[in-house]
Design a protein around this motif. Structure first.
Motif, mmCIF file in Angstrom:
data_model
loop_
_atom_site.group_PDB
_atom_site.id
_atom_site.type_symbol
_atom_site.label_atom_id
_atom_site.label_comp_id
_atom_site.label_asym_id
_atom_site.label_seq_id
_atom_site.Cartn_x
_atom_site.Cartn_y
_atom_site.Cartn_z
ATOM 1 N N ASN A 71 7.381 -8.299 -13.451
ATOM 2 C CA ASN A 71 6.320 -7.974 -12.482
ATOM 3 C C ASN A 71 6.389 -6.518 -12.036
ATOM 4 O OD1 ASN A 71 8.560 -8.262 -10.778
ATOM 5 N ND2 ASN A 71 7.387 -9.259 -9.163
ATOM 6 N N VAL A 72 7.524 -5.858 -12.207
ATOM 7 C CA VAL A 72 7.582 -4.421 -11.925
ATOM 8 C C VAL A 72 6.743 -3.661 -12.954
ATOM 9 C CG1 VAL A 72 9.100 -2.399 -11.901
ATOM 10 C CG2 VAL A 72 9.787 -4.500 -10.729
ATOM 11 N N ARG A 73 6.736 -4.143 -14.181
ATOM 12 C CA ARG A 73 5.891 -3.523 -15.208
ATOM 13 C C ARG A 73 4.411 -3.651 -14.824
ATOM 14 N NH1 ARG A 73 7.784 -1.903 -19.608
ATOM 15 N NH2 ARG A 73 9.615 -3.276 -19.503
ATOM 16 N N GLU A 74 4.039 -4.806 -14.287
ATOM 17 C CA GLU A 74 2.660 -5.004 -13.821
ATOM 18 C C GLU A 74 2.344 -4.042 -12.675
ATOM 19 O OE1 GLU A 74 2.581 -9.092 -12.757
ATOM 20 O OE2 GLU A 74 2.652 -9.822 -14.829
ATOM 21 N N MET A 75 3.312 -3.824 -11.798
ATOM 22 C CA MET A 75 3.138 -2.880 -10.701
ATOM 23 C C MET A 75 2.923 -1.468 -11.230
ATOM 24 S SD MET A 75 5.808 -2.033 -7.574
ATOM 25 C CE MET A 75 7.149 -1.563 -8.685
ATOM 26 N N ASN A 76 3.702 -1.076 -12.212
ATOM 27 C CA ASN A 76 3.562 0.258 -12.799
ATOM 28 C C ASN A 76 2.188 0.437 -13.452
ATOM 29 O OD1 ASN A 76 6.129 0.860 -11.965
ATOM 30 N ND2 ASN A 76 7.045 0.850 -14.001
ATOM 31 N N GLU A 77 1.729 -0.610 -14.120
ATOM 32 C CA GLU A 77 0.412 -0.541 -14.755
ATOM 33 C C GLU A 77 -0.688 -0.398 -13.706
ATOM 34 O OE1 GLU A 77 0.384 -4.134 -17.000
ATOM 35 O OE2 GLU A 77 1.710 -3.356 -18.596
ATOM 36 N N ALA A 78 -0.546 -1.116 -12.594
ATOM 37 C CA ALA A 78 -1.529 -1.010 -11.512
ATOM 38 C C ALA A 78 -1.518 0.387 -10.910
ATOM 39 C CB ALA A 78 -1.233 -2.053 -10.434
ATOM 40 N N ALA A 79 -0.347 0.990 -10.827
ATOM 41 C CA ALA A 79 -0.232 2.341 -10.279
ATOM 42 C C ALA A 79 -0.970 3.343 -11.151
ATOM 43 C CB ALA A 79 1.241 2.733 -10.147
ATOM 44 N N VAL A 80 -0.742 3.251 -12.454
ATOM 45 C CA VAL A 80 -1.404 4.169 -13.380
ATOM 46 C C VAL A 80 -2.915 4.001 -13.328
ATOM 47 C CG1 VAL A 80 -1.708 4.752 -15.812
ATOM 48 C CG2 VAL A 80 0.587 4.310 -14.926
ATOM 49 N N GLU A 81 -3.349 2.745 -13.306
ATOM 50 C CA GLU A 81 -4.786 2.463 -13.275
ATOM 51 C C GLU A 81 -5.435 2.993 -12.003
ATOM 52 O OE1 GLU A 81 -7.759 -1.441 -13.483
ATOM 53 O OE2 GLU A 81 -5.662 -1.610 -14.104
ATOM 54 N N SER A 82 -4.711 2.944 -10.890
ATOM 55 C CA SER A 82 -5.273 3.381 -9.603
ATOM 56 C C SER A 82 -5.396 4.900 -9.498
ATOM 57 C CB SER A 82 -4.405 2.874 -8.450
ATOM 58 O OG SER A 82 -3.185 3.612 -8.363
ATOM 59 N N GLY A 83 -4.499 5.618 -10.193
ATOM 60 C CA GLY A 83 -4.491 7.071 -10.090
ATOM 61 C C GLY A 83 -3.899 7.573 -8.791
ATOM 62 N N LYS A 84 -3.276 6.691 -8.016
ATOM 63 C CA LYS A 84 -2.705 7.071 -6.721
ATOM 64 C C LYS A 84 -1.250 7.511 -6.877
ATOM 65 C CE LYS A 84 -6.473 6.338 -4.569
ATOM 66 N NZ LYS A 84 -7.217 7.478 -3.995
ATOM 67 N N VAL A 85 -0.727 8.168 -5.838
ATOM 68 C CA VAL A 85 0.642 8.666 -5.870
ATOM 69 C C VAL A 85 1.604 7.520 -5.565
ATOM 70 C CG1 VAL A 85 2.300 10.281 -4.875
ATOM 71 C CG2 VAL A 85 -0.092 10.975 -5.203
ATOM 72 N N PHE A 86 2.544 7.300 -6.479
ATOM 73 C CA PHE A 86 3.476 6.176 -6.382
ATOM 74 C C PHE A 86 4.899 6.724 -6.384
ATOM 75 C CE2 PHE A 86 5.302 2.354 -8.931
ATOM 76 C CZ PHE A 86 5.818 1.806 -7.770
ATOM 77 N N GLY A 87 5.611 6.492 -5.291
ATOM 78 C CA GLY A 87 6.988 6.954 -5.186
ATOM 79 C C GLY A 87 7.948 5.813 -4.919
ATOM 80 N N MET A 88 9.220 6.037 -5.254
ATOM 81 C CA MET A 88 10.274 5.057 -5.005
ATOM 82 C C MET A 88 11.302 5.698 -4.081
ATOM 83 S SD MET A 88 11.062 1.875 -5.819
ATOM 84 C CE MET A 88 9.805 1.737 -7.088
ATOM 85 N N MET A 89 11.833 4.917 -3.130
ATOM 86 C CA MET A 89 12.757 5.456 -2.143
ATOM 87 C C MET A 89 14.179 5.579 -2.705
ATOM 88 S SD MET A 89 12.763 6.753 0.881
ATOM 89 C CE MET A 89 11.468 6.132 1.956
ATOM 90 N N PHE A 90 14.313 6.393 -3.746
ATOM 91 C CA PHE A 90 15.638 6.717 -4.272
ATOM 92 C C PHE A 90 16.118 7.966 -3.542
ATOM 93 C CE2 PHE A 90 14.361 4.443 -8.359
ATOM 94 C CZ PHE A 90 15.151 3.338 -8.092
#
Length: 387
Positions: free
Chosen positions: A107-126
């Motif tokens: 489901n993280v892969r699905e999240m990544n695909e949704a991020a790319v499709e949205s064109g929005k800025v996606f960050g991870m709290m590393f």
């Protein structure tokens, strides 16, 4: 856009800390406009802390439908990260997620695909990527100064936890509540840094995990993982919550020397001649390349969570390069999933892993888990970062 309106989902330790930092003006170009938590006591806390300046919601659907926001920070239980991020992307919102990216890569892969499709800025709290020490390690490796990597070794056992820690919440250290133990709860930062600094992802993994080895818990509290990389290098990752005193030592051996991170210091044992070249040309029998031991100076300071949030907002407003792109969260999670799968099957696991098999095995663990979310309303306290 001159200012990013931010909503935070999850008001546990990390979510409330992020909210205060934004509200107090520590994040340039950001304003806290909404929070969401299913627990009424956390809503009351937010109302007392922020007054009527911040919208408060106790329903995810209500939050997404009515919050006055441009982006969200997700600081909820691990399982909720991907579905909430996907909802946010579908609403046209920017997303910053607490780590880990999720519990399983499918489901993280699905999240990544949704991020790319949205064109929005996606960050991870590393947030450990803001540490100049690890940035220097990455620089020395990526510049080629260490040469080709031969071996990596991280012993990170200074996570000691008592039984009372695990007993403090019914969701703790359960497959249904957290989705894992020390690999998913305490060690995601090191797993991320392991692959981020070296630029290497394992091609196969063989792991041995102790489930409830030192504590009365159902998940792992002791792990030894051996990995092999595409270039022939090998690696070992050892972690535990049952050792005292613990160790935190990261070694990377390359053709031109060795880097060691320990006690907040970086040491470079630098060879004046590459080992491979020395091996081919030296004719004296016993002998080895000349080596200089150098204490590498580290400049700057770790900006932690505030640094990641500032970088995320800067990326939204001005197109800055993300230090921790959200899509990279799947890399460290893939390693931990491989460790679990290898331990469960008592066999080697090739990467990328069989995601369907992992999901199937995880569901079996969840069905046998002692924690049932519907029977315990304190699950929202299981906030990423509250370790």
């Amino acid at each position: 856009m001159e200012q990013v309106r931010i909503g935070i989902i999850g008001m546990g330790n990390m979510g409330s800390s992020h909210a205060k930092n934004i509200f107090d003006g520590h994040i340039k170009g950001a304003i806290l406009t909404a929070i969401c938590d299913e627990r009424q006591d956390r809503i009351q806390w937010a109302e007392n802390m922020f007054g009527n300046k911040v919208q408060c919601f106790n329903s995810y659907d209500d939050f997404f439908a009515n919050a006055d926001i441009d982006g969200v920070i997700i600081a909820t239980p691990h399982y909720d990260h991907p579905p909430l991020a996907i909802k946010a992307f579908k609403r046209g919102l920017h997303v910053l997620s607490e780590k880990p990216a999720g519990v399983y890569t499918k489901n993280v892969r699905e999240m990544n695909e949704a991020a790319v499709e949205s064109g929005k800025v996606f960050g991870m709290m590393f947030n450990q990527r803001t540490n100049p020490l690890y940035q220097k390690v990455r620089e020395l490796i990526s510049s080629g100064e260490l040469g080709e990597i031969k071996r990596t070794n991280w012993i990170i056992t200074d996570w000691y936890r008592s039984q009372s820690y695990y007993d403090s919440g019914g969701w703790r250290a359960t497959w249904s509540g957290e989705g894992g133990g020390v690999m998913l709860n305490q060690s995601p930062h090191q797993l991320d840094l392991w692959q981020w600094t070296t630029g290497l992802m394992p091609k196969r993994v063989r792991a041995f995990s102790g489930f409830g080895k030192y504590h009365d818990i159902e998940v792992e509290d002791d792990v030894t993982a051996y990995v092999e990389y595409e270039n022939g290098a090998t690696g070992v990752f050892i972690t535990s919550t049952g050792e005292a005193p613990g160790t935190n030592r990261f070694e990377i051996v390359g053709d031109c020397g060795k880097l060691v991170v320990e006690d907040h210091k970086l040491t470079f044992s630098r060879l004046r001649q590459s080992e491979r070249e020395f091996n081919r040309t030296y004719k004296g029998g016993f002998g080895e390349p000349e080596c200089w031991k150098i204490d590498i100076p580290i400049h700057g300071k770790t900006t932690e969570h505030i640094g990641i949030m500032n970088n995320w907002v800067d990326a939204i407003l001005h197109g800055a390069e993300l230090l921790a792109p959200g899509e990279e969260g799947i890399k460290s999670l893939a390693i931990s999933n491989a460790v679990y799968l290898s331990s469960w099957t008592d066999d080697w696991v090739e990467m990328p892993i069989d995601e369907d098999l992992y999901y199937e095995k995880l569901q079996e663990k969840i069905e046998q888990s002692t924690f049932k979310k519907e029977d315990n309303n304190d699950i929202t306290l299981n906030v990423s970062g509250t370790h």
